[in-house]
Design a protein around this motif. Structure first.
Motif, PDB file in Angstrom:
ATOM      1  N   GLU A  52       6.906 113.160  17.477  1.00 45.64           N
ATOM      2  CA  GLU A  52       5.868 113.244  18.511  1.00 45.64           C
ATOM      3  C   GLU A  52       4.503 112.909  17.939  1.00 45.64           C
ATOM      4  OE1 GLU A  52       7.689 116.592  21.575  1.00 45.64           O
ATOM      5  OE2 GLU A  52       6.715 117.254  19.719  1.00 45.64           O
ATOM      6  N   ARG A  64       6.462 125.662  23.016  1.00 44.13           N
ATOM      7  CA  ARG A  64       5.284 125.451  23.867  1.00 44.13           C
ATOM      8  C   ARG A  64       5.402 126.249  25.158  1.00 44.13           C
ATOM      9  NH1 ARG A  64       5.719 119.901  21.841  1.00 44.13           N
ATOM     10  NH2 ARG A  64       6.963 119.325  23.658  1.00 44.13           N
ATOM     11  N   LYS A  65       6.627 126.298  25.694  1.00 46.42           N
ATOM     12  CA  LYS A  65       6.837 127.001  26.960  1.00 46.42           C
ATOM     13  C   LYS A  65       6.756 128.510  26.786  1.00 46.42           C
ATOM     14  CE  LYS A  65      10.177 127.458  30.751  1.00 46.42           C
ATOM     15  NZ  LYS A  65      11.495 127.012  31.296  1.00 46.42           N
ATOM     16  N   LYS A  67      12.674 118.170  19.148  1.00 50.47           N
ATOM     17  CA  LYS A  67      11.824 118.037  20.341  1.00 50.47           C
ATOM     18  C   LYS A  67      12.107 119.151  21.337  1.00 50.47           C
ATOM     19  CE  LYS A  67      11.050 113.012  20.368  1.00 50.47           C
ATOM     20  NZ  LYS A  67      11.335 111.751  21.124  1.00 50.47           N
ATOM     21  N   THR A 100       5.394 130.312  24.257  1.00 47.51           N
ATOM     22  CA  THR A 100       4.138 130.833  23.708  1.00 47.51           C
ATOM     23  C   THR A 100       2.930 130.449  24.538  1.00 47.51           C
ATOM     24  OG1 THR A 100       3.761 128.889  22.297  1.00 47.51           O
ATOM     25  CG2 THR A 100       5.116 130.677  21.384  1.00 47.51           C
ATOM     26  N   GLY A 101       3.093 129.445  25.392  1.00 44.38           N
ATOM     27  CA  GLY A 101       1.947 128.957  26.144  1.00 44.38           C
ATOM     28  C   GLY A 101       0.987 128.140  25.307  1.00 44.38           C
ATOM     29  N   ASN A 102       1.361 127.844  24.085  1.00 40.14           N
ATOM     30  CA  ASN A 102       0.524 127.088  23.156  1.00 40.14           C
ATOM     31  C   ASN A 102       1.038 125.663  23.074  1.00 40.14           C
ATOM     32  OD1 ASN A 102      -0.938 126.030  21.018  1.00 40.14           O
ATOM     33  ND2 ASN A 102      -0.857 127.925  19.821  1.00 40.14           N
ATOM     34  N   GLU A 103       0.229 124.706  23.488  1.00 42.32           N
ATOM     35  CA  GLU A 103       0.629 123.301  23.511  1.00 42.32           C
ATOM     36  C   GLU A 103       0.465 122.610  22.165  1.00 42.32           C
ATOM     37  OE1 GLU A 103       2.041 121.644  26.078  1.00 42.32           O
ATOM     38  OE2 GLU A 103       2.102 123.596  27.090  1.00 42.32           O
ATOM     39  N   SER A 104       0.134 123.373  21.128  1.00 43.86           N
ATOM     40  CA  SER A 104      -0.137 122.770  19.816  1.00 43.86           C
ATOM     41  C   SER A 104       1.123 122.425  19.043  1.00 43.86           C
ATOM     42  CB  SER A 104      -0.995 123.717  18.972  1.00 43.86           C
ATOM     43  OG  SER A 104      -2.240 123.961  19.596  1.00 43.86           O
ATOM     44  N   TYR A 105       2.257 123.015  19.404  1.00 48.46           N
ATOM     45  CA  TYR A 105       3.493 122.742  18.679  1.00 48.46           C
ATOM     46  C   TYR A 105       3.934 121.290  18.892  1.00 48.46           C
ATOM     47  CZ  TYR A 105       4.012 127.740  17.843  1.00 48.46           C
ATOM     48  OH  TYR A 105       3.826 129.019  17.428  1.00 48.46           O
ATOM     49  N   TYR A 106       4.372 120.651  17.829  1.00 47.74           N
ATOM     50  CA  TYR A 106       4.770 119.240  17.896  1.00 47.74           C
ATOM     51  C   TYR A 106       5.774 118.960  16.780  1.00 47.74           C
ATOM     52  CZ  TYR A 106       1.797 118.496  13.819  1.00 47.74           C
ATOM     53  OH  TYR A 106       1.248 118.562  12.566  1.00 47.74           O
ATOM     54  N   LYS A 166       9.472 121.972  22.514  1.00 46.36           N
ATOM     55  CA  LYS A 166       9.233 122.218  23.936  1.00 46.36           C
ATOM     56  C   LYS A 166       9.451 123.686  24.275  1.00 46.36           C
ATOM     57  CE  LYS A 166      10.707 120.637  28.525  1.00 46.36           C
ATOM     58  NZ  LYS A 166      11.631 119.715  29.272  1.00 46.36           N
TER      59      LYS A 166
END
Length: 499
Positions: A263, A250-251, A243, A253-259, A247
């Motif tokens: 999650e 996401r921070k 996790k 790369t600015g890409n919120e697709s990572y999970y 996070k």
């Protein structure tokens, strides 16, 4: 049962790990989905299963050391009960309650701490409960009324209970099945010694100074454990590590697709819903998972017997053999020796049996490969109980009694280690919750058995009293492992999902 994260299998050559300062891996992609964050193949050194052996033993040692003090506090009061009762105007039942209520708290604490460690990670739970336990143990030393002492003991026990919930989870996080018996044996050896060493230390404290130093001295030790944990312990929970990695991606790369896999399972759930689901998991396991139910019954009975013996052993020597309090405490060394030998022999023996059975099935590993060690161990324990009971009943030479109780401790130690390894193998994703579920019954037994022990020995004597317990032990200890061996795979397959 669906697992919360697909952790890569550890490679067999674990001693040839790269240096710790080369650990950082940056690739988030190990599957067809480029946004699913998993441990990178072939070896991701942020995966606790791939840590160097030195780091694995470091986190194992921290748990073992903190567990020693927390468990020692559960029994260190035993020789001082009459003194504390006299000073605080407590009846015999109330003074026993002051000792046993600590164990009652350890029944409920893991139900909260274990699931939360699967949401927030092992590390914050260990540090928070270390400090909580330290604070309330200090209060016990300053207690000036029976109400305050009993209340502070309960709250201290609640913090101490974290070790029961976290240990199985952490060991399952970092050690592969082939090394699980040895790591469990080495981990358990130190904390379990705490339960036997407690009365020895308590006896000498009560003869040389005030009973309050029972709590003040253990608080000094706990303060050192807090510092050591903060410096040495690293997060071992794979989903929590992943996790944080997701996070970070996401921070950066600015890409919120990572999970992560967890999650994805929690999509559509609020944080309160996730926590509520986690907190109910141990109870759901205890209610609906036969494997957990059988393990809880077996380990609960063994744990109850252990604390029954620990709470009454000193009285046997002072009342029946007319020894001093300090000398009576030395007989607990027999319990220590039985447990030490059980850990040293049992752990490697469990691993040897596991590897041998695995070779017979062409490399297919099953949790049931832990069972063959359980059966002789759970027969040996009651035999030791028979020997201890009748030797004490006939006032035979003290060494015979001590040998009997050492055999009892030896058998229970090996059987319970194999049983705990079986549960870790069966629930790799939710080991802390499974441990919390079984610890609930273990702690209730440890709380309840000492309460009826004095009356049982008064009515039946040591011979028939211990024989009764031994017959019950055989009635549980022989059929239960056979049931697991025959039906374990089917029971695990029918178990409801715990996520």
């Amino acid at each position: 049962m669906e697992q919360p994260v697909d952790i890569e299998k550890q490679h067999s050559d674990k001693d040839k790990q790269p240096a710790e300062n080369d650990e950082k891996q940056t690739s988030p992609v190990v599957s067809e989905d480029p946004f699913l964050v998993k441990f990178a193949a072939p070896i991701d050194l942020e995966n606790p299963q791939n840590w160097p052996a030195t780091r694995k033993w470091a986190v194992t040692s921290v748990l073992s050391a903190t567990g020693f003090n927390r468990i020692m506090v559960s029994t260190i009061m035993a020789p001082a009960l009459s003194t504390i009762g006299s000073e605080l105007h407590m009846s015999n039942i109330e003074s026993v309650m002051a000792m046993s209520v600590y164990l009652l708290a350890t029944a409920f604490g893991p139900l909260l701490i274990g699931p939360l460690s699967e949401v927030y990670g092992r590390k914050p739970m260990l540090h928070a409960t270390n400090i909580w336990f330290l604070g309330w143990n200090i209060v016990c030393g300053f207690a000036n009324s029976k109400g305050l002492l009993i209340s502070a003991r309960f709250l201290a026990g609640f913090g101490a209970s974290a070790i029961y919930a976290l240990a199985g989870g952490v060991l399952g996080d970092v050690w592969p099945p082939e090394q699980r018996g040895t790591s469990l044996g080495m981990y358990i050896m130190i904390p379990i010694l705490g339960s036997a060493c407690g009365p020895i230390i308590g006896a000498f404290i009560i003869q040389t100074t005030t009973w309050r130093w029972i709590f003040w001295s253990t608080s000094i030790i706990q303060a050192a454990m807090v510092v050591m944990s903060l410096l040495v312990f690293k997060e071992t929970h794979a989903p929590t590590i992943l996790k944080k990695r997701a996070k970070h991606f996401r921070k950066t790369t600015g890409n919120e697709s990572y999970y992560t896999e967890v999650e994805r399972l929690d999509v559509g759930r609020s944080m309160s819903g996730i926590i509520r689901n986690s907190l109910t998991r141990p109870i759901r396991m205890l209610m609906f998972h036969p494997i957990v139910q059988v393990q809880a019954l077996m380990s609960g009975f063994s744990y109850g017997i252990l604390y029954l013996v620990l709470s009454t052993f000193s009285d046997l020597w002072t009342n029946q053999y007319h020894e001093s309090i300090s000398i009576s405490g030395l007989h607990y060394i027999a319990i220590c020796l039985g447990e030490i030998i059980g850990c040293v022999i049992g752990g490697p023996l469990i691993d040897y049996s596991f590897r041998r059975l695995k070779r017979r099935t062409d490399g297919v590993a099953l949790p049931e490969f832990r069972v063959p060690i359980m059966i002789p161990a759970y027969i040996l324990g009651p035999l030791g109980l028979f020997m201890y009971g009748w030797a004490a009943d006939k006032l035979v030479q003290w060494v015979v009694v001590d040998i009997g109780v050492a055999i009892l401790a030896f058998g229970m130690q090996i059987g319970d280690t194999a049983l705990q390894a079986y549960v870790i193998d069966s629930y790799p994703g939710y080991t802390s919750s499974a441990s919390a579920a079984t610890q609930f019954l273990r702690s209730l037994a440890a709380f309840g058995f000492p309460l009826f022990a004095p009356k049982m020995y008064e009515v039946l004597g040591y011979g028939w009293g211990n024989s009764t317990l031994a017959f019950v032990g055989l009635a549980i200890g022989i059929p239960a492992p056979l049931l697991i061996w025959a039906y374990g795979p089917k029971l695990r397959a029918k178990a409801q999902s715990s996520h």
